[in-house]
Design a protein around this motif. Structure first.
Motif, PDB file in Angstrom:
ATOM      1  N   THR A  66      -7.033  -1.177   8.071  1.00 44.74           N
ATOM      2  CA  THR A  66      -6.464  -0.113   7.238  1.00 44.74           C
ATOM      3  C   THR A  66      -5.182  -0.621   6.586  1.00 44.74           C
ATOM      4  OG1 THR A  66      -7.332   1.590   8.731  1.00 44.74           O
ATOM      5  CG2 THR A  66      -5.635   2.259   7.167  1.00 44.74           C
ATOM      6  N   ILE A  67      -5.076  -0.458   5.275  1.00 44.56           N
ATOM      7  CA  ILE A  67      -3.856  -0.823   4.557  1.00 44.56           C
ATOM      8  C   ILE A  67      -3.049   0.448   4.310  1.00 44.56           C
ATOM      9  CG2 ILE A  67      -4.976  -0.714   2.275  1.00 44.56           C
ATOM     10  CD1 ILE A  67      -3.127  -3.095   1.469  1.00 44.56           C
ATOM     11  N   ILE A  68      -1.764   0.344   4.581  1.00 43.13           N
ATOM     12  CA  ILE A  68      -0.859   1.491   4.484  1.00 43.13           C
ATOM     13  C   ILE A  68       0.394   1.040   3.741  1.00 43.13           C
ATOM     14  CG2 ILE A  68       0.472   3.191   5.799  1.00 43.13           C
ATOM     15  CD1 ILE A  68      -1.464   2.453   8.191  1.00 43.13           C
ATOM     16  N   ARG A  69       0.873   1.895   2.852  1.00 46.29           N
ATOM     17  CA  ARG A  69       2.129   1.565   2.180  1.00 46.29           C
ATOM     18  C   ARG A  69       3.179   2.632   2.479  1.00 46.29           C
ATOM     19  NH1 ARG A  69       1.318   0.542  -3.749  1.00 46.29           N
ATOM     20  NH2 ARG A  69       3.616   0.532  -3.770  1.00 46.29           N
ATOM     21  N   ASP A  70       4.411   2.160   2.633  1.00 38.96           N
ATOM     22  CA  ASP A  70       5.557   3.041   2.862  1.00 38.96           C
ATOM     23  C   ASP A  70       6.564   2.756   1.756  1.00 38.96           C
ATOM     24  OD1 ASP A  70       7.865   4.343   3.664  1.00 38.96           O
ATOM     25  OD2 ASP A  70       7.654   3.800   5.758  1.00 38.96           O
ATOM     26  N   ASN A  71       6.551   3.573   0.743  1.00 40.43           N
ATOM     27  CA  ASN A  71       7.430   3.326  -0.405  1.00 40.43           C
ATOM     28  C   ASN A  71       8.902   3.454  -0.030  1.00 40.43           C
ATOM     29  OD1 ASN A  71       5.199   2.865  -1.998  1.00 40.43           O
ATOM     30  ND2 ASN A  71       5.337   4.794  -3.123  1.00 40.43           N
ATOM     31  N   ALA A  72       9.207   4.312   0.920  1.00 33.49           N
ATOM     32  CA  ALA A  72      10.605   4.492   1.321  1.00 33.49           C
ATOM     33  C   ALA A  72      11.169   3.225   1.955  1.00 33.49           C
ATOM     34  CB  ALA A  72      10.724   5.662   2.291  1.00 33.49           C
ATOM     35  N   GLN A  73      10.293   2.456   2.632  1.00 34.90           N
ATOM     36  CA  GLN A  73      10.719   1.224   3.290  1.00 34.90           C
ATOM     37  C   GLN A  73      10.323  -0.023   2.501  1.00 34.90           C
ATOM     38  OE1 GLN A  73      12.612   1.157   6.046  1.00 34.90           O
ATOM     39  NE2 GLN A  73      12.615   3.396   6.038  1.00 34.90           N
ATOM     40  N   SER A  74       9.683   0.169   1.339  1.00 36.96           N
ATOM     41  CA  SER A  74       9.202  -0.972   0.534  1.00 36.96           C
ATOM     42  C   SER A  74       8.386  -1.931   1.390  1.00 36.96           C
ATOM     43  CB  SER A  74      10.368  -1.710  -0.137  1.00 36.96           C
ATOM     44  OG  SER A  74      11.041  -0.872  -1.044  1.00 36.96           O
ATOM     45  N   THR A  75       7.515  -1.371   2.188  1.00 40.54           N
ATOM     46  CA  THR A  75       6.740  -2.159   3.142  1.00 40.54           C
ATOM     47  C   THR A  75       5.267  -1.760   3.066  1.00 40.54           C
ATOM     48  OG1 THR A  75       8.639  -2.366   4.631  1.00 40.54           O
ATOM     49  CG2 THR A  75       6.451  -2.762   5.575  1.00 40.54           C
ATOM     50  N   VAL A  76       4.418  -2.758   3.172  1.00 42.14           N
ATOM     51  CA  VAL A  76       2.985  -2.526   3.271  1.00 42.14           C
ATOM     52  C   VAL A  76       2.499  -3.093   4.601  1.00 42.14           C
ATOM     53  CG1 VAL A  76       2.373  -4.662   2.026  1.00 42.14           C
ATOM     54  CG2 VAL A  76       0.758  -2.742   2.079  1.00 42.14           C
ATOM     55  N   TYR A  77       1.605  -2.384   5.220  1.00 43.75           N
ATOM     56  CA  TYR A  77       1.086  -2.762   6.532  1.00 43.75           C
ATOM     57  C   TYR A  77      -0.418  -3.013   6.453  1.00 43.75           C
ATOM     58  CZ  TYR A  77       5.429  -0.472   7.991  1.00 43.75           C
ATOM     59  OH  TYR A  77       6.744  -0.100   8.126  1.00 43.75           O
ATOM     60  N   LEU A  78      -0.889  -3.826   7.366  1.00 40.70           N
ATOM     61  CA  LEU A  78      -2.310  -4.001   7.554  1.00 40.70           C
ATOM     62  C   LEU A  78      -2.597  -3.795   9.034  1.00 40.70           C
ATOM     63  CD1 LEU A  78      -5.009  -4.696   6.129  1.00 40.70           C
ATOM     64  CD2 LEU A  78      -4.665  -7.051   6.921  1.00 40.70           C
ATOM     65  N   GLN A  79      -3.197  -2.667   9.362  1.00 39.28           N
ATOM     66  CA  GLN A  79      -3.598  -2.396  10.733  1.00 39.28           C
ATOM     67  C   GLN A  79      -4.986  -2.984  10.946  1.00 39.28           C
ATOM     68  OE1 GLN A  79      -1.902  -0.873  13.338  1.00 39.28           O
ATOM     69  NE2 GLN A  79      -3.664  -1.549  14.551  1.00 39.28           N
ATOM     70  N   MET A  80      -5.083  -3.893  11.881  1.00 36.31           N
ATOM     71  CA  MET A  80      -6.334  -4.603  12.125  1.00 36.31           C
ATOM     72  C   MET A  80      -6.839  -4.275  13.527  1.00 36.31           C
ATOM     73  SD  MET A  80      -5.464  -8.297  10.409  1.00 36.31           S
ATOM     74  CE  MET A  80      -4.259  -8.743  11.651  1.00 36.31           C
ATOM     75  N   ASN A  81      -7.984  -3.637  13.619  1.00 37.59           N
ATOM     76  CA  ASN A  81      -8.596  -3.269  14.890  1.00 37.59           C
ATOM     77  C   ASN A  81      -9.931  -3.992  15.059  1.00 37.59           C
ATOM     78  OD1 ASN A  81      -6.478  -1.399  15.311  1.00 37.59           O
ATOM     79  ND2 ASN A  81      -7.617   0.214  14.251  1.00 37.59           N
ATOM     80  N   SER A  82     -10.411  -4.016  16.274  1.00 41.18           N
ATOM     81  CA  SER A  82     -11.709  -4.645  16.581  1.00 41.18           C
ATOM     82  C   SER A  82     -11.794  -6.042  15.984  1.00 41.18           C
ATOM     83  CB  SER A  82     -12.853  -3.767  16.053  1.00 41.18           C
ATOM     84  OG  SER A  82     -12.799  -2.476  16.606  1.00 41.18           O
ATOM     85  N   LEU A  83     -10.767  -6.816  16.226  1.00 43.83           N
ATOM     86  CA  LEU A  83     -10.693  -8.151  15.624  1.00 43.83           C
ATOM     87  C   LEU A  83     -11.790  -9.068  16.151  1.00 43.83           C
ATOM     88  CD1 LEU A  83      -6.854  -8.458  15.513  1.00 43.83           C
ATOM     89  CD2 LEU A  83      -8.358  -8.816  13.557  1.00 43.83           C
TER      90      LEU A  83
END
Length: 114
Positions: free
Chosen positions: A68-85
């Motif tokens: 799942t890709i998630i963006r947080d504009n307030a923190q200028s950060t993008v995340y990639l949550q990786m499960n079931s690797l």
């Protein structure tokens, strides 16, 4: 000066989870498309996930339902949550910003192995 700083990579067992972070500076983050790419040894760099400034997401078929890709504009950060690797997720993961031009981070290694 534009900087994309990735973090969160490491060694994880198959079936485990990791969350990658990419902190951006020097761009208007809220107006930028943000993505994650990866490159495994001997292979070309490939798109993993992308999120537009309007929060529209796109995923590679190989990671749909797991990442799942998630963006947080307030923190200028993008995340990639990786499960079931899986072992085949092993690669260097790169953050990408699509702004006035394309920018890349330095990459973070993800290794999935028992």
């Amino acid at each position: 000066q534009v900087q994309l700083v990735e973090s969160g990579g490491g060694l994880v067992q198959p079936g485990g989870s990791l969350r990658l972070s990419c902190a951006a500076s020097g761009i208007i983050f809220s107006l930028s498309g943000m993505g994650w790419y990866r490159q495994a040894p001997g292979k070309e760099r490939e798109l993993v996930a992308f999120i537009t400034r309007n929060y529209i997401t796109n995923y590679a078929d190989s990671v749909k339902g797991r990442f799942t890709i998630i963006r947080d504009n307030a923190q200028s950060t993008v995340y990639l949550q990786m499960n079931s690797l899986k072992p085949e997720d092993t690669a260097v993961y790169y953050c990408n910003a699509l702004s006035s031009r394309t920018y890349w981070g330095q990459g973070t290694q993800v290794t999935v192995s028992s």
